[in-house]
Design a protein around this motif. Sequence first.
Motif, PDB file in Angstrom:
ATOM      1  N   PRO A 297       0.525  -1.434   0.212  1.00  0.00           N
ATOM      2  CA  PRO A 297      -0.091   0.061   0.238  1.00  0.00           C
ATOM      3  C   PRO A 297       0.780   1.736   0.257  1.00  0.00           C
ATOM      4  CG  PRO A 297      -0.566  -1.438   1.224  1.00  0.00           C
ATOM      5  CD  PRO A 297       0.577  -2.554   1.170  1.00  0.00           C
ATOM      6  N   GLU A 298       1.954   1.320   0.716  1.00  0.00           N
ATOM      7  CA  GLU A 298       3.174   2.593   0.618  1.00  0.00           C
ATOM      8  C   GLU A 298       3.453   2.613  -0.234  1.00  0.00           C
ATOM      9  OE1 GLU A 298       4.845  -0.820   2.266  1.00  0.00           O
ATOM     10  OE2 GLU A 298       2.544  -0.166   3.313  1.00  0.00           O
ATOM     11  N   THR A 299       3.670   1.454  -1.969  1.00  0.00           N
ATOM     12  CA  THR A 299       4.623   2.254  -2.537  1.00  0.00           C
ATOM     13  C   THR A 299       3.763   2.159  -3.940  1.00  0.00           C
ATOM     14  OG1 THR A 299       4.723   0.340  -2.914  1.00  0.00           O
ATOM     15  CG2 THR A 299       6.357   1.119  -2.019  1.00  0.00           C
ATOM     16  N   LYS A 300       2.083   1.822  -3.878  1.00  0.00           N
ATOM     17  CA  LYS A 300       1.565   1.851  -5.091  1.00  0.00           C
ATOM     18  C   LYS A 300       1.112   3.788  -5.160  1.00  0.00           C
ATOM     19  CE  LYS A 300      -2.161  -1.467  -3.505  1.00  0.00           C
ATOM     20  NZ  LYS A 300      -3.221  -2.149  -3.537  1.00  0.00           N
ATOM     21  N   LEU A 301       1.417   4.594  -4.734  1.00  0.00           N
ATOM     22  CA  LEU A 301       1.543   5.548  -4.888  1.00  0.00           C
ATOM     23  C   LEU A 301       2.612   6.190  -6.458  1.00  0.00           C
ATOM     24  CD1 LEU A 301      -1.395   7.815  -2.669  1.00  0.00           C
ATOM     25  CD2 LEU A 301      -1.332   6.621  -5.102  1.00  0.00           C
ATOM     26  N   THR A 302       3.692   5.169  -5.988  1.00  0.00           N
ATOM     27  CA  THR A 302       4.547   5.729  -6.887  1.00  0.00           C
ATOM     28  C   THR A 302       4.888   4.801  -7.985  1.00  0.00           C
ATOM     29  OG1 THR A 302       6.116   3.962  -4.787  1.00  0.00           O
ATOM     30  CG2 THR A 302       6.521   6.086  -4.969  1.00  0.00           C
ATOM     31  N   CYS A 303       3.834   4.066  -8.112  1.00  0.00           N
ATOM     32  CA  CYS A 303       3.996   2.969  -9.841  1.00  0.00           C
ATOM     33  C   CYS A 303       4.648   4.387 -10.578  1.00  0.00           C
ATOM     34  CB  CYS A 303       2.709   2.834  -9.986  1.00  0.00           C
ATOM     35  SG  CYS A 303       2.426   1.607 -11.561  1.00  0.00           S
ATOM     36  N   ARG A 304       4.775   4.164 -11.482  1.00  0.00           N
ATOM     37  CA  ARG A 304       5.316   4.977 -12.342  1.00  0.00           C
ATOM     38  C   ARG A 304       4.534   4.667 -13.822  1.00  0.00           C
ATOM     39  NH1 ARG A 304      11.499   2.844 -12.172  1.00  0.00           N
ATOM     40  NH2 ARG A 304      12.200   4.322 -11.146  1.00  0.00           N
ATOM     41  N   GLY A 305       3.732   3.505 -13.665  1.00  0.00           N
ATOM     42  CA  GLY A 305       2.955   3.717 -15.182  1.00  0.00           C
ATOM     43  C   GLY A 305       1.724   4.643 -14.577  1.00  0.00           C
ATOM     44  N   LEU A 306       1.081   4.747 -13.244  1.00  0.00           N
ATOM     45  CA  LEU A 306      -0.342   5.264 -12.619  1.00  0.00           C
ATOM     46  C   LEU A 306      -0.083   6.943 -12.662  1.00  0.00           C
ATOM     47  CD1 LEU A 306      -2.764   5.423 -11.816  1.00  0.00           C
ATOM     48  CD2 LEU A 306      -1.735   5.281  -9.094  1.00  0.00           C
ATOM     49  N   LEU A 307       1.957   7.651 -11.890  1.00  0.00           N
ATOM     50  CA  LEU A 307       1.838   9.128 -12.314  1.00  0.00           C
ATOM     51  C   LEU A 307       2.077   9.389 -13.670  1.00  0.00           C
ATOM     52  CD1 LEU A 307       5.388   8.496  -9.297  1.00  0.00           C
ATOM     53  CD2 LEU A 307       2.675   9.395  -9.550  1.00  0.00           C
ATOM     54  N   GLN A 308       3.178   8.851 -14.269  1.00  0.00           N
ATOM     55  CA  GLN A 308       2.243   9.060 -15.821  1.00  0.00           C
ATOM     56  C   GLN A 308       1.279   9.818 -16.245  1.00  0.00           C
ATOM     57  OE1 GLN A 308       5.408   9.282 -18.217  1.00  0.00           O
ATOM     58  NE2 GLN A 308       3.915  10.167 -19.921  1.00  0.00           N
ATOM     59  N   ARG A 309      -0.536   8.027 -16.029  1.00  0.00           N
ATOM     60  CA  ARG A 309      -0.969   8.863 -16.758  1.00  0.00           C
ATOM     61  C   ARG A 309      -1.470   9.376 -16.037  1.00  0.00           C
ATOM     62  NH1 ARG A 309      -4.823   9.399 -18.709  1.00  0.00           N
ATOM     63  NH2 ARG A 309      -7.395   8.633 -18.922  1.00  0.00           N
ATOM     64  N   VAL A 310      -1.702  10.330 -14.961  1.00  0.00           N
ATOM     65  CA  VAL A 310      -1.475  11.244 -14.235  1.00  0.00           C
ATOM     66  C   VAL A 310      -1.254  12.333 -14.713  1.00  0.00           C
ATOM     67  CG1 VAL A 310      -1.542  12.782 -11.335  1.00  0.00           C
ATOM     68  CG2 VAL A 310      -2.256  10.288 -11.849  1.00  0.00           C
ATOM     69  N   TYR A 311       0.342  12.510 -15.328  1.00  0.00           N
ATOM     70  CA  TYR A 311       1.183  13.484 -15.653  1.00  0.00           C
ATOM     71  C   TYR A 311       0.396  14.134 -17.006  1.00  0.00           C
ATOM     72  CZ  TYR A 311       4.975  16.502 -18.079  1.00  0.00           C
ATOM     73  OH  TYR A 311       5.134  16.951 -19.287  1.00  0.00           O
ATOM     74  N   GLU A 312      -0.526  12.574 -17.890  1.00  0.00           N
ATOM     75  CA  GLU A 312      -0.694  13.424 -18.831  1.00  0.00           C
ATOM     76  C   GLU A 312      -2.286  14.142 -18.986  1.00  0.00           C
ATOM     77  OE1 GLU A 312      -0.818   9.251 -20.715  1.00  0.00           O
ATOM     78  OE2 GLU A 312       1.504   8.920 -21.335  1.00  0.00           O
ATOM     79  N   VAL A 313      -2.592  13.525 -17.695  1.00  0.00           N
ATOM     80  CA  VAL A 313      -4.190  13.523 -17.754  1.00  0.00           C
ATOM     81  C   VAL A 313      -4.277  15.716 -17.325  1.00  0.00           C
ATOM     82  CG1 VAL A 313      -5.952  14.016 -16.774  1.00  0.00           C
ATOM     83  CG2 VAL A 313      -5.142  11.904 -16.990  1.00  0.00           C
ATOM     84  N   THR A 314      -3.099  15.303 -16.700  1.00  0.00           N
ATOM     85  CA  THR A 314      -3.299  16.951 -15.895  1.00  0.00           C
ATOM     86  C   THR A 314      -2.396  17.666 -17.159  1.00  0.00           C
ATOM     87  OG1 THR A 314      -1.029  16.383 -14.818  1.00  0.00           O
ATOM     88  CG2 THR A 314      -2.807  15.991 -13.539  1.00  0.00           C
TER      89      THR A 314
END
Length: 101
Positions: free
Chosen positions: A27-44
């Motif tokens: 749970p403590e590393t899920k928000l460091t998932c590179r794929g998820l962070l990339q998707r957040v970056y693309e949306v923002t």
Amino acid sequence: MAKKKLSEELKHCLESDHCGDCIYYEPETKLTCRGLLQRVYEVTKGYEGTNERIRHILFQLHSVGGCGAQDDYSKGWDEAITEAIRIVEKETGIGIGEVLD
């Protein structure tokens, strides 16, 4: 990750053991998932410049307004433009006063 709404991706990643596309199981590393962070970056990234575009739209609406016209047709036009400005202000939180300053 398959292309789906960012909110769906976040929910899937946070509620399941893992998304299957990465190695972040704790749970403590899920928000460091590179794929998820990339998707957040693309949306923002898609929202960059949005406020300037909204200000430009408000200014353009103001520019075509009736400017206090006296005849019935022009009064109706003026009221319609004023209502359009109100809708944009309500939906975006950006006021015409900010644009005209």
